[in-house]
Design a protein around this motif. Structure first.
Motif, short mmCIF file in Angstrom:
data_model
loop_
_atom_site.label_atom_id
_atom_site.label_comp_id
_atom_site.label_asym_id
_atom_site.label_seq_id
_atom_site.Cartn_x
_atom_site.Cartn_y
_atom_site.Cartn_z
N ARG A 51 3.19 6.03 -2.53
CA ARG A 51 4.17 6.79 -2.97
C ARG A 51 4.31 7.12 -4.42
O ARG A 51 4.38 8.12 -4.90
CB ARG A 51 5.51 5.91 -2.54
CG ARG A 51 6.61 6.98 -2.08
CD ARG A 51 7.56 5.99 -1.57
NE ARG A 51 8.18 5.11 -2.31
CZ ARG A 51 8.95 3.82 -2.17
NH1 ARG A 51 9.00 3.98 -0.79
NH2 ARG A 51 9.52 3.30 -2.82
N THR A 105 0.71 -1.12 -0.05
CA THR A 105 0.03 -0.06 -0.14
C THR A 105 0.89 1.31 0.16
O THR A 105 0.33 2.23 -0.68
CB THR A 105 -1.04 0.03 1.14
OG1 THR A 105 -0.99 -1.38 1.76
CG2 THR A 105 -2.23 0.86 0.95
N ARG A 106 1.86 1.19 0.94
CA ARG A 106 3.01 2.34 0.83
C ARG A 106 3.51 2.53 -0.68
O ARG A 106 3.54 3.73 -0.83
CB ARG A 106 3.97 2.04 1.91
CG ARG A 106 3.62 2.50 3.23
CD ARG A 106 4.96 2.18 4.09
NE ARG A 106 6.20 2.72 3.72
CZ ARG A 106 7.25 2.19 4.21
NH1 ARG A 106 7.24 1.15 4.71
NH2 ARG A 106 8.46 2.58 3.59
#
Ligand code: ATP
Ligand code: SF4
Ligand code: MG
Lengths: 337, 329
Positions: free
Chosen positions: A7, A2-3
């Motif tokens: 990003r 998810t990060r």
């Protein structure tokens, strides 16, 4: 993961800004008088229009100031007015983008289906007639120019045999459905007109095939090579030893293991399809971004050219992002942090 | 006594590979059998045709291989059987596990999906829930902790030993009659090799499996096999009960293998090993295939191939079978 996606999403505005900057600079550098890029020749004699444009786009200011103003206008959705259509570029683009997306999506589906299918068959029956035929098909697709192929197929299927319709998105006599999504196939369904839907699909087949063929060739070669490699791996033997049938072995076990490179090539072939769409749309009188871009380039319609560049760039960025996300989902060993 | 057919019987199995139309045999007339609930060890050097032979027996030979001979499972001939029929036997009545558990598992499928597949392929009417329950039980059966959590993981999240346990779980999913384990511990750390052998031996006894245990290491068979077949260059050169084989090896090659078992040479200065290498495919010496490496070789060995001799329960293929090296000289 998810990060990683977050990003990438956060980076998007900056990339878009980059495209805008580039498009802006290119046109302001190449054109002597930026005014001519915003106001059409005819309206040049109209002092009111010229004054309004100068105020709105800050043409009497320095380049950096103009850039800030341009971006500000863009944020409100204003890309200037097309010389040719005399409509706001944003409105033109909004109207034409779905037509291109529909064509490109259809071409992608055609290309991916044929490409994967042929690649799998060619690998499973490698060095047989099937393999050689697939190679020939791929070779044709990637070596014959879209332009030539479009005309030839249009001539054969539409003019000679009459089994597929001529250019356009719908029969010339038909009344188009109200525009909702801009995808003719979807809008006809929304309008509840099934016959019109069939007509839309019918019109889509030939241009989608012409545009998709080259992509199908590339994909089939890649899938074949990957399938050959995967089919020789030991877990294929395990699957057979478990009692799995050949179809399951090939599709569930082998093909799934080639999905990562396949998805990547499909995703990145989007750029090719967008470029190819320019010519395809011209041949098939397809009212999309491609034919718009050709008209804009011919008529030195700078606002339209910048608009098309920006929108094309954004579409490209988004599909690349989607490709990368799909890549993560297809490959459990990749952990993008 | 009207003998029931053995569980699995191979007769004169030959597997040949063609290169430019010239065929060379990798398996050259192998005959062996396994009874119900029995452990047959097959031992031989790399390239002796152990894997190719067993795969071919199940119709899994590499593309282009030519297979002849007879393979009977519970009396039913397998060679020449339609693919579909063979497929129903594989994974259900006859299961197989391979040397390298990492490459033997599908990297993009969860462990659970792979075990479940083994279950539902042969139980198409089973509910999804029941299949998953069975998969969980199977993981527990091979002593994998937290099986319900582990089901959702991928092979790369398992250690080598754990992966081989998964392979074993998959193999016994349908309670087979015969399990062929092709070097199940070769690719593993020495420390986990014994554990995996224990899991296999335990399941073999509990499920009364007929087990074919393929290995390079005769030492492993000492503790785990009932009978042993020694193969060299695609042929069975000796076949005997395990104790008999160690007590009275009839073939010079077997004697060499026994002498090279580490545990049995503790008192010697260095580990014995048989000089030379096995013949390459299609490059057999004239006479006995072992003659260039045999310390007992005589002129006759370089002229004619030996026939298999001995009582049915202990055979050897050597001109000087069951004679000591000294007697042979
Ligand atoms: N696909 C193939 N094409 C040609 N020759 C092959 C093929 N597969 C195996 N062979 C040959 O068959 C012979 C036997 O190989 P096999 O894998 O059965 O040996 P093995 O006894 O299992 O060895 P290992 O202990 O290393 O597993 C080898 O000489 C090998 O070169
Ligand atoms: S036949 Fe001769 S060469 Fe072959 S194993 Fe016996 S003694 Fe050795
Ligand atoms: Mg092997």
């Amino acid at each position: 993961m998810t990060r990683y996606i977050l990003r990438r999403l956060l980076a998007m505005p900056f990339l878009v800004l980059g495209i805008v900057t580039l498009a802006f600079l290119l046109t302001s550098v190449t054109k002597g008088d930026p005014l001519t890029a915003i106001v059409s020749d005819r309206q040049m004699n109209n002092p009111e229009v010229v004054a309004a444009a100068k105020a709105k786009w800050g043409l009497d200011r320095s380049l950096p100031e103009r850039y800030v103003i341009y971006v500000g206008n863009l944020l409100t959705g204003d890309m200037g007015t097309s010389f040719i259509t005399r409509r706001p570029v944003a409105q033109d683009v909004l109207y034409r983008l779905p037509a291109t997306m529909e064509l490109v999506t259809a071409a992608m589906i055609v290309g991916a289906t044929i490409g994967i299918g042929l690649g799998v068959l060619a690998a499973y029956f490698h060095n047989t007639v099937i393999d050689h035929a697939a190679r020939l098909f791929a070779l044709f697709g990637s070596s014959i120019p879209v332009f030539w192929m479009g005309l030839a197929l249009l001539y054969i299927f539409s003019v000679q045999w009459g089994i597929l319709p001529g250019p356009g998105r719908l029969d010339a006599r038909a009344t188009p459905p109200p525009m909702v999504t801009g995808f003719m196939t979807i809008d006809t369904l929304i309008a509840g007109d099934f016959r019109l839907f069939i007509d839309a699909v019918w019109h889509l087949i030939l241009p989608a095939f012409v545009l998709g063929w080259a992509v199908a060739g590339t994909i089939s070669r890649l899938v074949r090579a990957n399938m050959l490699e995967v089919l020789s791996r030991e877990f294929i033997l395990t699957a057979r030893a478990k009692g799995a049938g050949e179809f399951r072995v090939v599709i569930r076990h082998a093909l799934r293991n080639t999905m990562v490179p396949t998805l990547t090539v499909i995703g990145y072939s989007f750029a090719y399809l967008l470029t190819g769409a320019v010519l395809t749309e011209t041949i098939f009188s397809w009212p999309g971004m491609g034919s718009y871009a050709v008209d804009a380039a011919r008529g030195l319609d700078f606002p339209a050219i910048i608009g098309v560049t920006i929108v094309g760039g954004v579409v490209f960025l988004v599909t690349n992002l989607l490709t990368d996300i799909a890549y993560v989902f297809a490959n459990p060993r990749v952990r993008l942090g | 006594m009207n003998a029931a057919p053995p569980l699995f019987e191979v007769r004169d199995l030959r597997v040949a590979f063609g290169r430019n139309g010239v065929f060379a045999e990798a398996v050259r007339g192998v005959s062996l059998h396994v009874n119900h609930g029995e452990v047959l060890g097959i031992v031989g050097e790399s390239g002796s045709g152990k894997s190719v032979g067993m795969l071919a027996a199940l119709g899994l030979q590499p593309e282009g291989a030519r297979v002849t001979g007879s393979v009977r499972f519970k009396g039913q001939e397998l060679v020449g059987l339609p693919r579909r029929t063979l497929r129903h036997l594989r994974g259900s009545r006859i299961a197989m596990i391979f040397q390298d558990p990492l490459s033997s598992l599908n990297p993009v499928m969860t462990i659970g999906d792979q075990i479940a597949e083994a279950v539902f392929l042969h139980n198409p009417d089973m509910s999804r829930k029941a299949v998953i329950e069975r998969a969980t039980d199977l993981l527990a059966l091979v002593s994998i902790p937290q099986p319900d959590r582990r089901l959702h993981q991928f092979p790369h999240e398992f250690s080598g030993g754990m992966r081989q346990r998964v392979m074993i779980a998959m193999a016994v999913a349908n309670d087979p009659d015969l399990l062929i384990a092709d070097e199940p511990t070769t690719a593993l750390d020495v420390t986990v090799q014994a554990q995996i052998m224990e899991v296999l031996a335990d399941l073999q006894a509990r499920l009364k499996l007929g087990l074919i245990l393929i290995t390079h290491d005769l030492g492993v068979l000492a503790g785990h096999a009932d009978r042993v077949a020694v193969v060299y260059a695609g042929q069975v050169v000796e076949q005997a009960g395990v104790d008999d084989l160690f007590a009275r090896p009839g073939h010079p090659y077997t004697r060499g293998l026994i002498a090279s078992i580490p545990d049995m040479t503790i008192e010697r200065e260095r580990l014995f090993s048989i000089d030379g290498t096995p013949p390459a495919l299609g490059r057999l010496p004239v006479g006995c295939a072992f003659n260039p490496r045999c310390i007992a070789a005589q002129d006759i060995c370089r002229q004619t191939a030996p026939v298999t001799t001995g009582a049915p329960e202990h055979t050897a293929a050597c001109h000087f079978a069951f004679q000591t090296v000294e007697a042979a000289r």
